[in-house]
Design a protein around this motif. Structure first.
Motif, short mmCIF file in Angstrom:
data_model
loop_
_atom_site.label_atom_id
_atom_site.label_comp_id
_atom_site.label_asym_id
_atom_site.label_seq_id
_atom_site.Cartn_x
_atom_site.Cartn_y
_atom_site.Cartn_z
N LEU A 1 0.83 -1.21 0.00
CA LEU A 1 0.00 0.00 0.00
C LEU A 1 0.86 1.26 0.00
O LEU A 1 0.52 2.25 -0.66
CB LEU A 1 -0.94 0.00 1.21
N GLN B 1 1.94 1.78 -3.46
CA GLN B 1 0.81 2.27 -4.26
C GLN B 1 0.52 3.73 -3.96
O GLN B 1 0.28 4.53 -4.88
CB GLN B 1 -0.43 1.42 -3.96
N PHE B 2 0.51 4.08 -2.68
CA PHE B 2 0.24 5.48 -2.31
C PHE B 2 1.28 6.41 -2.91
O PHE B 2 0.94 7.50 -3.39
CB PHE B 2 0.23 5.63 -0.79
N ARG C 1 0.78 6.70 -6.73
CA ARG C 1 -0.43 7.45 -7.12
C ARG C 1 -0.45 8.87 -6.57
O ARG C 1 -1.42 9.59 -6.77
CB ARG C 1 -1.67 6.69 -6.65
N SER D 1 -5.84 2.05 -4.35
CA SER D 1 -4.60 1.41 -3.91
C SER D 1 -4.86 0.21 -3.01
O SER D 1 -4.20 -0.83 -3.13
CB SER D 1 -3.73 2.43 -3.17
N THR E 1 -6.08 -2.78 -5.07
CA THR E 1 -4.96 -3.42 -5.77
C THR E 1 -4.08 -4.19 -4.80
O THR E 1 -3.67 -5.34 -5.07
CB THR E 1 -4.12 -2.35 -6.50
#
Length: 502
Positions: free
Chosen positions: A89, A92-93, A96, A117, A120
């Motif tokens: 995560l 992902q954070f 993004r 996120s 996913t």
């Protein structure tokens, strides 16, 4: 050109050093990822408790069955996967841009990244778990619970954080001090927006301009602190956090020097392009042999998009009519009992492409309100062609309540059924208002007017006319079905609170 460059470089070297600057709220920004990791692990632990230890009451116990003893998995077995999920995560954070969002970003901006996120990350984790230990039994529900609890914790934490931050900003705490360079129409609009929206976290220090300030009521409350050439002196004091360069196009040749000054001082800056009169809220950028070409984006509401929007309008209207009709009958009776005159007020408005139509509303004023408007012109509290008063003496007792909660606009559902209006769009203007439009204002008339719109959810009567038009133009050029749904959902709390309604 070479001599000029050398002179500029020499001047830069000769400058005295600026004091070291520190960004406001930097510690909280640095600690935010750490808080997120803790909340992700806490969310996974809560999900474990919900799946393996919580006794669910009926009827949920039929969906979440008790785990048999031979299938019980201790929390420690999930610890590596919880840490893996936290790492996924965080990646992902970062990818993004969750931690690069502007300080004025709202909960919805954070939520979209968090939900995407987390979805996913959970999907990847499920694949890893069942490939890593296929022989052991792991409940699939724990991952569904983890998805929900992690999103709830992260979004809830950001909602609290944003609310506290904006609460502090409204009270003048930790605002970024802003200096505007320029005092033309563009610069004034920037300053008015900063002053009108304290919850954005900006405090206007003043503006720089080479002309003496004219006695204009729109700029009397703005402080001119010097000429444009005084920018370096102003920044040397160390109390400016952001510079907004809002120069007219004929002064754009000064931008390189101003930008160099901001960079040397270590002060953030923004350049507002002088495309305001062209309403370039959305642009197309092309390329011609390496030369950028900027063109105006076509209106989004055309072709099949119009069909989709019309279908949404009809469906929503038909769904709400069973509730609206009894409420409308009750309001009509109350209006008739409160003051003499018809319950329905009919007024000529301007619709799409300048076509006039009759707009229907519940009457909120006395019957001779239009005749008395001229005598109240000097008390107008709105700018531009609009006329608004917070304590309009023509308003009836019931009318004030109807206006505050927008109940007077319920009859406009008939206009929506007739195709003259939509649920979402620019508010319909009167012919008198349109007669005072500037050329760029007419672009808001390229779509069907609406019952609510961006200006209603972002300020209602508390924003300037030009800012309202800019929001309407942005809507016409960026429309999507999701935007309509978002505006409708945001309208509900605005109407209930009655904020900015008069």
């Amino acid at each position: 050109m070479k001599k000029t460059t050398e002179a500029t470089t020499a001047a830069s070297v000769a400058r005295a050093p600026f004091p070291i600057r520190r960004r406001r709220n930097a510690p909280s920004g640095a600690l935010l990822p750490l808080f997120d990791i803790c909340l992700i692990l806490a969310g996974f632990a809560i999900a474990y408790w919900m799946r393996y230890e919580l006794d669910w009451p009926p009827p949920f116990d039929q969906l979440v069955r008790e785990v048999q003893a031979q299938n019980f998995v201790p929390l420690s077995a999930f610890a590596p996967f919880a840490l893996l999920l936290a790492a996924l995560l965080m990646v992902q954070f970062a990818m993004r841009g969750l931690y690069r969002l502007p300080r004025t970003a709202g909960v919805l901006d954070h939520s979209s990244i968090i939900v995407g996120s987390t979805t996913t990350g959970i999907a990847i984790l499920i694949v890893v778990v069942f490939l890593y230990k296929p022989s052991e039994f792991y409940s699939r529900l724990i991952f569904a619970f983890a998805w929900g609890t992690i999103i709830a914790l992260l979004v809830g934490w950001r909602a609290v954080l944003i609310s506290i931050r904006r609460w502090r900003w409204v009270r003048g705490i930790d605002r970024e001090r802003v200096l505007v360079v320029g005092n033309t129409g563009l610069g004034r609009e920037v300053m008015e927006s900063l002053v009108a929206q304290p919850d954005l976290g900006y405090a206007l220090v003043g503006f720089l301009d080479d002309r003496e300030r004219a006695p204009n009521r729109r700029t009397l409350h703005f402080r001119q602190i010097g000429r444009i050439s005084d920018l370096e002196t102003c920044l040397r004091g160390g109390d400016i956090d952001l510079v907004i360069l809002a120069l007219p196009f004929w002064e754009h040749h000064r931008l390189p020097d101003l930008v160099a000054t901001c960079r040397y001082a270590g002060v953030e800056f923004c350049v507002v392009p002088d495309l305001y009169e062209l309403s370039f809220d959305r642009i197309d950028i092309g390329n011609l042999g390496g030369i950028p070409l900027i063109g105006l984006k076509a209106v989004s509401l055309r072709g099949w998009n119009l069909v989709v929007k019309r279908a949404m309008d009809l469906a929503l209207t038909l769904l709400t009519l069973p509730l609206v009709i009894p409420l409308g009958v009750a309001i009509a009776i109350i209006v008739r009992l409160d003051s003499p005159g018809s319950a329905i007020f009919r007024q000529r408005r301007i619709g799409r492409d300048g076509r006039p139509f009759i707009c229907y509303k519940f009457r909120t004023m006395v019957i001779d309100a239009e005749e008395r408007k001229a005598e109240l012109a000097a008390l107008n509290e709105a700018d531009g062609p609009l006329f608004k008063m917070r304590n309009d003496p023509r308003m009836t007792r019931v009318g004030r309540v109807l206006r505050r909660y927008s109940l007077d606009e319920l009859p406009q559902l008939w206009n929506i059924l007739r195709g003259e209006m939509s649920w979402v769009g620019p508010r319909p203007a009167t012919p008198e208002e349109v007669a005072q439009y500037e050329d760029w204002h007419y672009r808001r008339l390229t779509v069907v007017p609406g019952l609510t719109g961006l200006s209603q959810v972002l300020g209602r009567s508390d924003i300037s006319f030009d800012e309202m038009v800019r929001l309407d133009i942005f809507y016409t050029e960026n429309w999507t079905p999701g935007m309509d749904l978002r505006i409708l959902l945001q309208t509900i709390p605005v109407v209930i609170s009655g904020r900015g309604a008069y």
